[in-house]
Design a protein around this motif. Sequence first.
Motif, PDB file in Angstrom:
ATOM      1  N   UNK A  96      94.791 -42.024 -24.160  1.00  0.00           N
ATOM      2  CA  UNK A  96      93.549 -41.233 -24.143  1.00  0.00           C
ATOM      3  C   UNK A  96      93.818 -39.755 -24.403  1.00  0.00           C
ATOM      4  N   UNK A  97      93.076 -39.210 -25.362  1.00  0.00           N
ATOM      5  CA  UNK A  97      93.151 -37.772 -25.631  1.00  0.00           C
ATOM      6  C   UNK A  97      94.477 -37.280 -26.175  1.00  0.00           C
ATOM      7  N   UNK A  98      95.254 -38.163 -26.807  1.00  0.00           N
ATOM      8  CA  UNK A  98      96.573 -37.745 -27.297  1.00  0.00           C
ATOM      9  C   UNK A  98      96.437 -36.599 -28.304  1.00  0.00           C
ATOM     10  N   UNK A  99      97.022 -35.447 -27.982  1.00  0.00           N
ATOM     11  CA  UNK A  99      96.928 -34.296 -28.867  1.00  0.00           C
ATOM     12  C   UNK A  99      98.265 -33.742 -29.299  1.00  0.00           C
ATOM     13  N   UNK A 100      99.329 -34.088 -28.580  1.00  0.00           N
ATOM     14  CA  UNK A 100     100.649 -33.548 -28.929  1.00  0.00           C
ATOM     15  C   UNK A 100     101.733 -34.559 -28.571  1.00  0.00           C
ATOM     16  N   UNK A 101     102.686 -34.698 -29.469  1.00  0.00           N
ATOM     17  CA  UNK A 101     103.806 -35.614 -29.237  1.00  0.00           C
ATOM     18  C   UNK A 101     105.110 -34.921 -29.613  1.00  0.00           C
ATOM     19  N   UNK A 102     106.128 -35.204 -28.833  1.00  0.00           N
ATOM     20  CA  UNK A 102     107.455 -34.631 -29.059  1.00  0.00           C
ATOM     21  C   UNK A 102     108.402 -35.760 -29.453  1.00  0.00           C
ATOM     22  N   UNK A 103     109.081 -35.571 -30.592  1.00  0.00           N
ATOM     23  CA  UNK A 103     110.076 -36.543 -31.041  1.00  0.00           C
ATOM     24  C   UNK A 103     111.450 -35.878 -30.993  1.00  0.00           C
ATOM     25  N   UNK A 104     112.407 -36.563 -30.376  1.00  0.00           N
ATOM     26  CA  UNK A 104     113.796 -36.089 -30.385  1.00  0.00           C
ATOM     27  C   UNK A 104     114.687 -37.238 -30.804  1.00  0.00           C
ATOM     28  N   UNK A 105     115.210 -37.166 -32.013  1.00  0.00           N
ATOM     29  CA  UNK A 105     115.925 -38.308 -32.579  1.00  0.00           C
ATOM     30  C   UNK A 105     117.284 -37.890 -33.087  1.00  0.00           C
ATOM     31  N   UNK A 106     118.296 -38.695 -32.786  1.00  0.00           N
ATOM     32  CA  UNK A 106     119.579 -38.485 -33.432  1.00  0.00           C
ATOM     33  C   UNK A 106     120.719 -38.722 -32.468  1.00  0.00           C
ATOM     34  N   UNK A 107     121.893 -38.724 -33.023  1.00  0.00           N
ATOM     35  CA  UNK A 107     123.119 -38.944 -32.286  1.00  0.00           C
ATOM     36  C   UNK A 107     123.408 -37.769 -31.355  1.00  0.00           C
ATOM     37  N   UNK A 136     126.035 -36.400 -31.672  1.00  0.00           N
ATOM     38  CA  UNK A 136     127.030 -35.681 -32.468  1.00  0.00           C
ATOM     39  C   UNK A 136     126.530 -35.279 -33.845  1.00  0.00           C
ATOM     40  N   UNK A 137     125.652 -36.080 -34.414  1.00  0.00           N
ATOM     41  CA  UNK A 137     125.255 -35.810 -35.802  1.00  0.00           C
ATOM     42  C   UNK A 137     123.791 -36.178 -36.036  1.00  0.00           C
ATOM     43  N   UNK A 138     123.216 -35.540 -37.019  1.00  0.00           N
ATOM     44  CA  UNK A 138     121.857 -35.831 -37.490  1.00  0.00           C
ATOM     45  C   UNK A 138     120.784 -35.798 -36.411  1.00  0.00           C
ATOM     46  N   UNK A 139     120.830 -34.843 -35.497  1.00  0.00           N
ATOM     47  CA  UNK A 139     119.735 -34.761 -34.531  1.00  0.00           C
ATOM     48  C   UNK A 139     118.566 -33.967 -35.087  1.00  0.00           C
ATOM     49  N   UNK A 140     117.385 -34.302 -34.639  1.00  0.00           N
ATOM     50  CA  UNK A 140     116.206 -33.538 -35.029  1.00  0.00           C
ATOM     51  C   UNK A 140     115.202 -33.575 -33.901  1.00  0.00           C
ATOM     52  N   UNK A 141     114.479 -32.483 -33.738  1.00  0.00           N
ATOM     53  CA  UNK A 141     113.397 -32.423 -32.772  1.00  0.00           C
ATOM     54  C   UNK A 141     112.155 -31.931 -33.494  1.00  0.00           C
ATOM     55  N   UNK A 142     111.020 -32.515 -33.185  1.00  0.00           N
ATOM     56  CA  UNK A 142     109.782 -32.121 -33.849  1.00  0.00           C
ATOM     57  C   UNK A 142     108.602 -32.308 -32.906  1.00  0.00           C
ATOM     58  N   UNK A 143     107.622 -31.436 -33.055  1.00  0.00           N
ATOM     59  CA  UNK A 143     106.367 -31.571 -32.320  1.00  0.00           C
ATOM     60  C   UNK A 143     105.270 -31.843 -33.340  1.00  0.00           C
ATOM     61  N   UNK A 144     104.524 -32.913 -33.103  1.00  0.00           N
ATOM     62  CA  UNK A 144     103.379 -33.257 -33.942  1.00  0.00           C
ATOM     63  C   UNK A 144     102.111 -33.051 -33.121  1.00  0.00           C
ATOM     64  N   UNK A 145     101.067 -32.580 -33.787  1.00  0.00           N
ATOM     65  CA  UNK A 145      99.814 -32.316 -33.071  1.00  0.00           C
ATOM     66  C   UNK A 145      98.615 -32.817 -33.861  1.00  0.00           C
ATOM     67  N   UNK A 146      97.515 -33.073 -33.159  1.00  0.00           N
ATOM     68  CA  UNK A 146      96.297 -33.538 -33.827  1.00  0.00           C
ATOM     69  C   UNK A 146      95.481 -32.375 -34.383  1.00  0.00           C
ATOM     70  N   UNK A 147      95.763 -31.172 -33.900  1.00  0.00           N
ATOM     71  CA  UNK A 147      95.066 -29.980 -34.404  1.00  0.00           C
ATOM     72  C   UNK A 147      96.090 -29.024 -35.005  1.00  0.00           C
ATOM     73  N   UNK A 148      95.675 -28.229 -36.030  1.00  0.00           N
ATOM     74  CA  UNK A 148      96.654 -27.348 -36.669  1.00  0.00           C
ATOM     75  C   UNK A 148      97.170 -26.255 -35.722  1.00  0.00           C
TER      76      UNK A 148
END
Lengths: 404, 151
Positions: free
Chosen positions: A379-390, A392-404
């Motif tokens: 309900x009301x999902x407006x922001x999500x945080x993704x943290x993916x990677x080893x 040691x290598x290829x890590x990435x963090x990103x925030x996605x939002x429903x509004x700009x």
Amino acid sequence: MARNPIRGNVAIAGVGSTTYERDSGRTDLALGLEAAVRAIEDAGIDRQSIDGICGSGRDTFSEGQANYLAVQGALGIDETTWVLNAWLGCAFVYAVEAVASGLADTVLVVQTSMRGVTMSRSAVSDPFRVRAGKQGVQGAQSSGPLSPDPAQRWIHSGEPYAAWMGRYLAEFGATKEVFGRLAINNRSHASRNPAAAMRTPITMEDYLSSRPIWEPMQMLDMDVPVDCGEALIITTAERASDLKRPPVYVNAASLGGTRIGEHYEQGIAWDKLAPWAAMNGLWKRTDLTAGDMDIVFPYDGFTINAIGWIEAAGYCGSGEATDLLSESWDDTEQILRLGGHTLVSTNGGSLSHGRAGGSNYYAEAVRQLRGSEGERQVPGAGAALVGVGSFYHDPAAAILTSQP
Amino acid sequence: MSSDLALRDRAFARFEDVWLTQDNIAHYEGLLEQQLLINRCSNCGNWVYPHRPLCPECLSWELVPTPVSGRGHVYMFTLIRQGRRIEEGTYDPPRVVAAIELEEQAGLRYLSTVTGMTPGEVVVGMPVQISWSDAPADPYPSFVAVPADGE
């Protein structure tokens, strides 16, 4: 605050996924193309408007994978101005960079994952894969490529994670239950996700009694190998606003390098591993906080990864996940609510939705932020945080939002 | 660093599956002579491992393969119950893989195994010392618990 030319300028306009199967009988190229076609349809764009492709793999040719050369040719896309192969969380960030920089306006990201012969009995007996392994096709061999210095005799890339898990238990006086809560949370969400490979709920007893693999790591600490493909269409925020689906915006992103390099045992300390580098970079590029997130997707190739990403994201201090997860436990639903609010891996994560190198987290985040998930909708999902990677290598963090 | 061509050729032959380079060959030659050699910066004294050609502390190129004491402690380890599945369908036997933090420098870790005890007795932090096999076919060292009297 660090510079952030991504914010307000880049959005996700399309998402496409295949089924997650234990034995699809299909090639990774076929799976990647299916996901790509679905994402193109979802975005409602002409495929000739795609001018950038991020394929699946680690080098230019990436034999045996859905690399950009194969994907562009197979989809009949005439010309592109930006191409790259990548994997884990980085693939998404590279594509976002390409749009933000102007090297491309509309990027197709294709990521595939196949059951490997080191992790799946059915893959070992797959005659196509056995043959490809003998032919030296990347990803099909029973052992990895030569290490720069195999005095480090980790046989599988997962063993250092098992060692870090043991180190975590010893250094912070933790018990396996902290990892078990994560595994149960993910399975509880997967039980409500028809797309997930593993949907039967599990208990702490199930977790603690699962087969030891690399002690202290057990079977239920490890992600589930599947054959799958995921694709995203990433474009400018301006263009996305004219397309048929609600845009999902990229608020901030960061990669993360450390001085550990390629020798996994050389991590100086737990909180100097790559997730911390990526998360430190992310929070310098946004006004949002960890508590603002409605969903967090901590990479769960192994449960120890997810504990690291949760701590790196700042939901608790280093080594303090035991208390956090205990306080965050919803016993009725058998799920976590970090800080009483933030849900964790609502698709079931890699542990239970399936092993997709984290590409499935971006897909789930987009769908939840669009508000399209019906009974599964947060309900009301407006922001999500993704943290993916080893670690040691290829890590990435990103925030996605429903509004700009 | 490699002046003895016969030794180099022996290393090439013995470590067939290792990617040997000018930067790491001295270490493997050392193993053949039961010496654990780690590169040390002759400018600042920093130990540099893995074997890269430049000191990350002072950017000196003057790295000298230097014997270490062989003493340290178990920084972290895993007990491999299920090894690589090979084509015949069997698994390697259980074994310990451990990152040994050498006493010469904090964070200087050498990947090896712990022998001379049942795997369940290995714990993080335990003091260990190097042990060389009598079998000439096995040039890799392992580490064993330091006896209670310290020697």
